[in-house]
Design an enzyme around this catalytic site. Sequence first.
Site, PDB file in Angstrom:
ATOM      1  N   SER A   1      -1.829   5.768   1.649  1.00 12.25           N
ATOM      2  CA  SER A   1      -3.002   5.433   1.531  1.00 12.25           C
ATOM      3  C   SER A   1      -3.073   4.359   2.967  1.00 12.25           C
ATOM      4  O   SER A   1      -2.057   4.198   3.491  1.00 12.25           O
ATOM      5  CB  SER A   1      -2.994   4.189   0.341  1.00 12.25           C
ATOM      6  OG  SER A   1      -3.000   4.622  -0.866  1.00 12.25           O
TER       7      SER A   1
ATOM      8  N   LEU B   1       0.882  -1.273   0.137  1.00 12.64           N
ATOM      9  CA  LEU B   1      -0.074   0.032   0.125  1.00 12.64           C
ATOM     10  C   LEU B   1       0.977   1.344   0.040  1.00 12.64           C
ATOM     11  O   LEU B   1       2.042   1.197   0.806  1.00 12.64           O
ATOM     12  CB  LEU B   1      -0.795  -0.044   1.192  1.00 12.64           C
ATOM     13  CG  LEU B   1      -2.307  -0.796   1.256  1.00 12.64           C
ATOM     14  CD1 LEU B   1      -2.816  -0.570   2.777  1.00 12.64           C
ATOM     15  CD2 LEU B   1      -3.252  -0.219   0.255  1.00 12.64           C
ATOM     16  N   ASP B   2       0.675   2.284  -0.730  1.00 12.61           N
ATOM     17  CA  ASP B   2       1.580   3.281  -0.658  1.00 12.61           C
ATOM     18  C   ASP B   2       1.435   4.150   0.173  1.00 12.61           C
ATOM     19  O   ASP B   2       0.549   3.980   1.131  1.00 12.61           O
ATOM     20  CB  ASP B   2       1.228   4.208  -2.287  1.00 12.61           C
ATOM     21  CG  ASP B   2       0.067   4.853  -2.179  1.00 12.61           C
ATOM     22  OD1 ASP B   2      -0.225   5.580  -1.237  1.00 12.61           O
ATOM     23  OD2 ASP B   2      -0.726   4.821  -3.245  1.00 12.61           O
ATOM     24  N   LYS B   3       2.399   5.133   0.694  1.00 12.96           N
ATOM     25  CA  LYS B   3       2.473   5.849   1.899  1.00 12.96           C
ATOM     26  C   LYS B   3       1.226   6.652   2.144  1.00 12.96           C
ATOM     27  O   LYS B   3       0.995   6.821   3.282  1.00 12.96           O
ATOM     28  CB  LYS B   3       3.805   6.724   1.928  1.00 12.96           C
ATOM     29  CG  LYS B   3       4.280   7.267   3.205  1.00 12.96           C
ATOM     30  CD  LYS B   3       5.633   7.942   2.845  1.00 12.96           C
ATOM     31  CE  LYS B   3       5.991   8.610   4.181  1.00 12.96           C
ATOM     32  NZ  LYS B   3       7.214   8.943   4.237  1.00 12.96           N
TER      33      LYS B   3
END
Length: 236
Positions: free
Chosen positions: A112, A108-110
């Site tokens: 999100s 999961l990107d930072k």
Amino acid sequence: MADNGELGIRINKYISSSGYCSRREADVLIESGVVTIDEVVAVNGSRVQDGQVVKVKGEVVIPKEQNEHLYIALHKPLGITCTTDRRDPDNIIDFLNISERVFTIGRLDKNSSGLILLTDDGDIVNKLLRAENNHEKEYKVTVDKPIDSSFKSKMENGLPILDRITLPCEVRITGNRSFTIILHQGLNRQIRRMCEYLGYKVVKLKRVRFLNVELGDLKAGEYRMLTRHEINGLLR
């Protein structure tokens, strides 16, 4: 788990089966108030249910007879990066603060939040990532402006990003600027790129399900052990 025909396992047996200490020593630790079950102080006679997190002096303990491997569901908060590189001050390993070496299943990107799974079982990580297009991931998304009538069909039928057309997905509009989406693939920043292609900017993105594992009521920053039913679902 069961113990003497009752639901759950007695807390002293749970601790001793982890190898942390003897059952008698576990009783002393429990009496001193340093043992918690899901962050609630345990008492002698407390029972641990499948999926609950037990800590002794803040350290997670897992019975060896319960799980050969660790399987963790974390509600990743904003600002934490899904990397095991501890040179990154926001890395997920230091955030979890457990001694075992674990890996994230996907990313999961930072910016999100939501459900991320971690395990020390490298085989299942590889198997799940190889089958990336065969499992579902569900997200709740909010964008920066009202969603138009064609948004749903365009998202579902595929959009050109990263030199390819995205696979069909399922979208449900939940509000003027919000929707849920179920993906069957995991391209880099896929939802954000799809929305950007249609002229929208994602302002909030949270993953709420990975295959058969749901985020449920886990609060941001909290985690739990997967139940045996959930583990079996992943292994299938």
